[in-house]
Design a protein around this motif. Structure first.
Motif, PDB file in Angstrom:
ATOM      1  N   HIS A 274     -32.937  56.417  18.451  1.00 39.52           N
ATOM      2  CA  HIS A 274     -31.906  55.486  17.982  1.00 39.52           C
ATOM      3  C   HIS A 274     -32.258  54.058  18.364  1.00 39.52           C
ATOM      4  CE1 HIS A 274     -28.039  53.296  18.123  1.00 39.52           C
ATOM      5  NE2 HIS A 274     -27.747  54.032  17.064  1.00 39.52           N
TER       6      HIS A 274
ATOM      7  N   ASP B 193     -34.986  52.791  16.129  1.00 41.46           N
ATOM      8  CA  ASP B 193     -34.450  52.406  14.822  1.00 41.46           C
ATOM      9  C   ASP B 193     -33.860  51.003  14.864  1.00 41.46           C
ATOM     10  OD1 ASP B 193     -34.976  54.507  13.016  1.00 41.46           O
ATOM     11  OD2 ASP B 193     -33.424  55.735  13.919  1.00 41.46           O
TER      12      ASP B 193
ATOM     13  N   ARG C 170     -31.255  54.546  10.061  1.00 45.81           N
ATOM     14  CA  ARG C 170     -31.441  55.303  11.313  1.00 45.81           C
ATOM     15  C   ARG C 170     -32.263  56.571  11.056  1.00 45.81           C
ATOM     16  NH1 ARG C 170     -29.944  50.933  12.457  1.00 45.81           N
ATOM     17  NH2 ARG C 170     -28.219  50.332  13.791  1.00 45.81           N
TER      18      ARG C 170
ATOM     19  N   PHE D  14     -33.419  58.508  14.274  1.00 48.00           N
ATOM     20  CA  PHE D  14     -32.290  59.133  14.963  1.00 48.00           C
ATOM     21  C   PHE D  14     -31.778  60.357  14.208  1.00 48.00           C
ATOM     22  CE2 PHE D  14     -27.597  59.351  15.192  1.00 48.00           C
ATOM     23  CZ  PHE D  14     -27.465  59.784  16.496  1.00 48.00           C
TER      24      PHE D  14
END
Length: 277
Positions: free
Chosen positions: A179, A182, A190, A193
């Motif tokens: 995450h 990203d 994302r 993630f």
């Protein structure tokens, strides 16, 4: 002791109690009271398997989220080393320790279920009878998932599958890093993630499927670690970002740059003799 508050619209957030130059918000006091109350309720009714597993799982979710919020990994290289070592650790204590213990039981199961437990299985993910008259102590270190199909067959007993906190936190550190990566790369969708989270879900389903087919407990990290690591690595290679994903060199540069305006404002406020909010 004194009371202070902000504007009416922000009263709930800034209302605080001060005592001897220390200030605590009322929101924090109320949250602490709720947490202590839930912990005491669990401690009193921990052996009542009919409903206490709900509270134990809620406490487990809160613990895992707080851990993932507190601890973070800076690059994919550390993720690979940590997850690989803990995979070996998990497999050893699940599959090897039964050959080293006098009773032939897994140390991992005994630690997860507590002393004196008579659980069935050989790993962090096992089936345990939910006998509300049992006297052995249960430790709040596992997530307990009731097997309602087994309950329908035997109304007098509940059976649970259990999942250790480590099987959530360890792969969760990689999911959290994906995450942050990203955010650093500006991926609005994302992609890292979501892909890693889906890989974790697939690994968890695979763990329970193998457990049901083999009728024996399985080390969850044996399936979760390869699924999450391979998915993240392949995605980084396909997007030609593996070098940055591996080193993670820019993650904390972005965080440091985002803090600079705050630090400069604070320094300016101190130098001018004015405290900034």
């Amino acid at each position: 002791m004194s009371l202070s508050s902000g504007s009416d619209s922000e009263l709930c957030c800034f209302f605080s109690v001060s005592c001897r130059e220390r200030s605590v918000s009322v929101r924090s006091l109320l949250l602490a009271a709720v947490c202590i109350t839930l912990s005491v309720i669990w401690g009193v009714y921990r052996n009542d398997d009919r409903w206490i597993w709900i509270l134990q799982d809620l406490l487990g979710v809160a613990f895992c989220l707080n851990f993932l919020k507190t601890i973070s990994l800076s690059n994919f290289k550390i993720c690979v080393i940590l997850l690989s070592l803990l995979l070996v650790y998990d497999v050893f204590f699940v599959f090897i320790t039964p050959f080293l213990t006098p009773n032939g039981e897994s140390i991992m199961v005994q630690v997860a279920l507590g002393p004196g437990a008579g659980g069935k299985g050989d790993s962090n993910v096992v089936e345990v009878p939910g006998d509300q008259t049992s006297s052995y102590e249960k430790l709040p270190v596992v997530m307990r998932i009731p097997q309602f199909s087994a309950l329908a067959q035997n109304l007098c007993m509940m059976q649970f599958s259990i999942l250790g906190y480590g099987d959530i936190i360890i792969p969760g550190l990689l999911v959290a890093y994906c995450h942050r990566f990203d955010v650093w790369m500006g991926n609005s969708r994302r992609i890292y993630f979501i892909s890693c989270a889906v890989a974790y879900a697939v690994g968890l389903v695979l763990t329970f499927a193998v457990m049901l087919l083999s009728k024996m407990g399985q080390p969850a990290l044996l399936y979760l670690v390869p699924c999450t690591l391979l998915t993240s690595a392949v995605l980084a290679c396909v997007r030609k970002e593996f070098r940055h994903f591996w080193s993670g060199s820019g993650t904390y540069q972005v965080l440091d740059e985002s803090r600079k305006p705050l630090l400069s404002e604070g320094d300016a406020g101190r130098s001018g003799g004015v405290r900034s909010c």
